[in-house]
Write a protein that holds these residues in place. Structure first.
Motif, PDB file in Angstrom:
ATOM      1  N   TRP A 430       0.835  -1.200   0.000  1.00 57.35           N
ATOM      2  CA  TRP A 430       0.000   0.000   0.000  1.00 57.35           C
ATOM      3  C   TRP A 430       0.869   1.249   0.000  1.00 57.35           C
ATOM      4  CZ3 TRP A 430      -0.094   3.204   4.501  1.00 57.35           C
ATOM      5  CH2 TRP A 430       0.579   2.679   5.608  1.00 57.35           C
ATOM      6  N   ALA A 471       3.350  10.145  -8.043  1.00 59.09           N
ATOM      7  CA  ALA A 471       2.601   8.895  -8.127  1.00 59.09           C
ATOM      8  C   ALA A 471       3.257   7.923  -9.105  1.00 59.09           C
ATOM      9  CB  ALA A 471       1.161   9.180  -8.546  1.00 59.09           C
ATOM     10  N   LEU A 475       4.612   4.198  -8.183  1.00 62.06           N
ATOM     11  CA  LEU A 475       4.184   3.019  -8.932  1.00 62.06           C
ATOM     12  C   LEU A 475       5.382   2.253  -9.484  1.00 62.06           C
ATOM     13  CD1 LEU A 475       1.063   4.460 -10.766  1.00 62.06           C
ATOM     14  CD2 LEU A 475       1.063   2.491  -9.206  1.00 62.06           C
ATOM     15  N   VAL A 486      -3.510  -3.454  -9.682  1.00 61.41           N
ATOM     16  CA  VAL A 486      -3.269  -2.152  -9.050  1.00 61.41           C
ATOM     17  C   VAL A 486      -4.616  -1.486  -8.805  1.00 61.41           C
ATOM     18  CG1 VAL A 486      -2.306   0.165  -9.351  1.00 61.41           C
ATOM     19  CG2 VAL A 486      -0.998  -1.836 -10.083  1.00 61.41           C
ATOM     20  N   LEU A 488      -6.316   2.087  -7.618  1.00 67.37           N
ATOM     21  CA  LEU A 488      -6.044   3.515  -7.456  1.00 67.37           C
ATOM     22  C   LEU A 488      -7.296   4.175  -6.874  1.00 67.37           C
ATOM     23  CD1 LEU A 488      -4.431   4.056 -10.965  1.00 67.37           C
ATOM     24  CD2 LEU A 488      -3.199   3.811  -8.804  1.00 67.37           C
ATOM     25  N   ALA A 515      -5.158  -2.361 -13.893  1.00 66.38           N
ATOM     26  CA  ALA A 515      -5.308  -1.181 -13.038  1.00 66.38           C
ATOM     27  C   ALA A 515      -6.784  -0.798 -12.960  1.00 66.38           C
ATOM     28  CB  ALA A 515      -4.494  -0.008 -13.570  1.00 66.38           C
ATOM     29  N   LEU A 527      -4.290  10.503  -3.440  1.00 62.77           N
ATOM     30  CA  LEU A 527      -4.217   9.183  -4.049  1.00 62.77           C
ATOM     31  C   LEU A 527      -3.796   8.132  -3.024  1.00 62.77           C
ATOM     32  CD1 LEU A 527      -4.329   7.597  -6.783  1.00 62.77           C
ATOM     33  CD2 LEU A 527      -1.848   7.987  -6.932  1.00 62.77           C
ATOM     34  N   ILE A 529      -2.852   3.910  -3.176  1.00 64.04           N
ATOM     35  CA  ILE A 529      -2.491   2.876  -4.153  1.00 64.04           C
ATOM     36  C   ILE A 529      -2.376   1.536  -3.445  1.00 64.04           C
ATOM     37  CG2 ILE A 529      -0.783   2.144  -5.863  1.00 64.04           C
ATOM     38  CD1 ILE A 529       0.178   5.056  -5.972  1.00 64.04           C
TER      39      ILE A 529
END
Length: 532
Positions: A430, A471, A475, A486, A488, A515, A527, A529
């Protein structure tokens, strides 16, 4: 000048400490060395104290011990965040040290402060010196010896010892020294003790010096509670004579931490530990007697017991969700939702209310933030007394919570279900992207207020000036070690184009990785993730 603390004096102290923590709330929050927008130690302690004070409002007159017990109970149910939990346990320890006393003498107060420190240490999975714990211990070591000087002597000594211990916290924690601050939780405890001293002596506390030498720079400190080293919680009842369990604590400490062995007086012991080797922890008990009511989860508390007046059936999941979008995502999977999260931590009472209302006999509780895990464990303890079986899967981010929910199957045996959800959450990397609220030293170098920060597992790994660029770099780090999916989650103020851009970036960077973009609606974090 009081010579004893009667019920009225304890009530005045409760009101005074709530008012004092509210007055110092911003100052204590600013002592947090987090560059991210969840430096809320002062807020959590103030709200916990407010809950304690509200418990006493309108209550009938009682002895000092009864008022202390009610005050502690209010703090436990109103506890928010790790610092609020520790404060509630300090008050609980003071109450437990004096269970049938109309007035507290100087000796009683000294014993109460010793019990408070012991409770504070017990509630922390991995105690760290240079924190509120060190301040509480210094008070416990110094105050009882001042009983010969009367109640005022104990109170004044407690304040003096707390202030001195708070001054020492930067020398005990390198992070505090580099940031030029004292421990925020320790500062809060000083405020609590100053309020007590003022009630006892009638003297207004002078402005003390510890917080005056703080600088603008901040650095994230170690966690107040919980150990990241051990993966599972094991808990069971053990039928064995006292002599047989004498060495069990040492055996479990050799396997993990958060060890607690509590006897019932009938040769039945409640055994609890956080470990990596579940089998070894269970076998340590089996060698000594009969183990039953066994439950296993990851950093969790289980609760078993009768609940009067209501039959409960089935299994449910309760999750804390910071944002409307996340609330809808969890609710869409049949999860019962508690609103809140970092910088807006729900109280134990708020979470417990949802656990009660869901009507299930067994509940999986997902805190979805490190700051909420300690509160969730209090809820599990409270639920135990009401007959609700609760397992806390200590998800540290909503993305871990969503991953856990994806494998939720109420038809599975509860223990197996909890393990499966915990393993799935643990396998989910995370990350967060946010904006620094203050200057700081971080693991990735110095940052300035307004810089964009990329964090993985709670640690700052990237610093930049634009959310999309940071970001992307986060990633890159996550996908560099593999992944198949993934997730988002866009924050409340994030533009939809951010999700589109990053989904395309993932497709280019790792064509075989899927994603998915959702509007999470979480505040402060543009954001979140998750990579599975």
């Amino acid at each position: 000048m009081l010579t004893e603390l009667d019920a009225s004096a304890v009530r005045r102290w409760c009101s005074a400490l709530a008012a004092a923590l509210a007055a110092h709330q911003t100052e204590i929050d600013e002592l947090n060395v987090y560059p991210v927008p969840d430096g809320d130690t002062g807020t959590n302690m103030a709200l916990t104290a407010k809950a304690a004070a509200e418990t006493l409002t309108g209550a009938e007159a009682a002895g000092a011990s009864e008022v202390l017990q009610a005050m502690a109970r209010g703090a436990v149910l109103g506890a928010r965040g790790n610092s609020g939990v520790i404060l509630s346990q300090i008050l609980r320890g003071m109450a437990e040290a004096n269970t049938a006393v109309a007035q507290l003498s100087a000796d009683d107060l000294g014993r109460a402060l010793q019990a408070a420190a012991a409770r504070a240490y017990e509630c922390v999975g991995e105690p760290v010196e240079g924190t509120i714990l060190s301040v509480a211990k210094a008070v416990a070591d110094a105050a009882p010896a001042a009983a010969t000087s009367g109640l005022a002597g104990v109170a004044r000594t407690a304040v003096s010892a707390a202030r001195d211990a708070l001054d020492r916290t930067p020398s005990q924690l390198t992070e505090l020294a580099r940031a030029g601050v004292v421990d925020a939780g320790g500062r809060g405890l000083v405020v609590v003790l100053e309020a007590l001293c003022e009630v006892v002596t009638g003297e207004v506390a002078e402005l003390d010096r510890p917080h005056a030498h703080r600088r603008t720079a901040r650095l994230r400190p170690p966690r107040e509670a919980g150990s990241g080293e051990f993966e599972y919680e094991v808990q069971y009842l053990l039928d064995a004579p006292p002599a047989a369990v004498a060495g069990l604590r040492e055996a479990l400490l050799g396997l993990g931490d958060s060890v607690a062995i509590v006897g019932s007086g009938e040769d039945v012991w409640n055994v609890h530990a956080h470990v990596n080797d579940v089998g070894a922890a269970i076998e340590a008990g089996l060698r000594l007697g009969r183990a039953h009511r066994l439950s296993v989860s990851r950093f969790a508390d289980q609760a078993v017991g009768p609940e009067p007046g209501r039959a409960r059936t089935g299994v449910a999941v309760v999750a804390v969700a910071p944002g409307d979008g996340l609330s809808h995502l969890f609710a869409g999977e049949g999860v019962h939702v508690v609103e809140g999260g970092p910088a807006a931590n729900p109280s134990a009472a708020e979470v417990l209310a949802v656990v009660r209302e869901c009507g299930a006999a067994s509940v999986v509780l997902l805190p979805n933030a490190t700051q909420v895990t300690a509160v969730a464990e209090i809820v599990a303890d409270e639920a135990r007394a009401e007959g609700i079986e609760v397992a806390v899967v200590p998800t540290r981010s909503p993305v871990q919570g969503l991953a856990a929910v994806a494998v939720y199957d109420p038809a599975r045996r509860f223990g197996d279900l909890v393990v499966a959800m915990a393993e799935t959450a643990a396998a989910t990397e995370w990350a967060e992207v946010t904006v620094a609220v203050r200057d700081a030293f971080t693991a990735a170098g110095p940052c300035r207020a307004g810089d964009v920060l990329g964090l993985i597992g709670g640690d700052v790994v990237e610093i930049g000036d634009a959310v999309p660029a940071v970001a992307e770099r986060v990633l890159d780090r996550l996908l560099g070690v593999g992944g198949e999916l993934v997730t988002l989650l866009l924050g409340a103020d994030a533009d939809e184009s951010l999700g589109t851009h990053l989904a395309r970036y993932v497709a280019q960077r790792a064509p075989l990785v899927e994603a998915t973009v959702f509007r999470g609606g979480q505040p402060s974090y543009p954001l979140l993730i998750g990579v599975e």
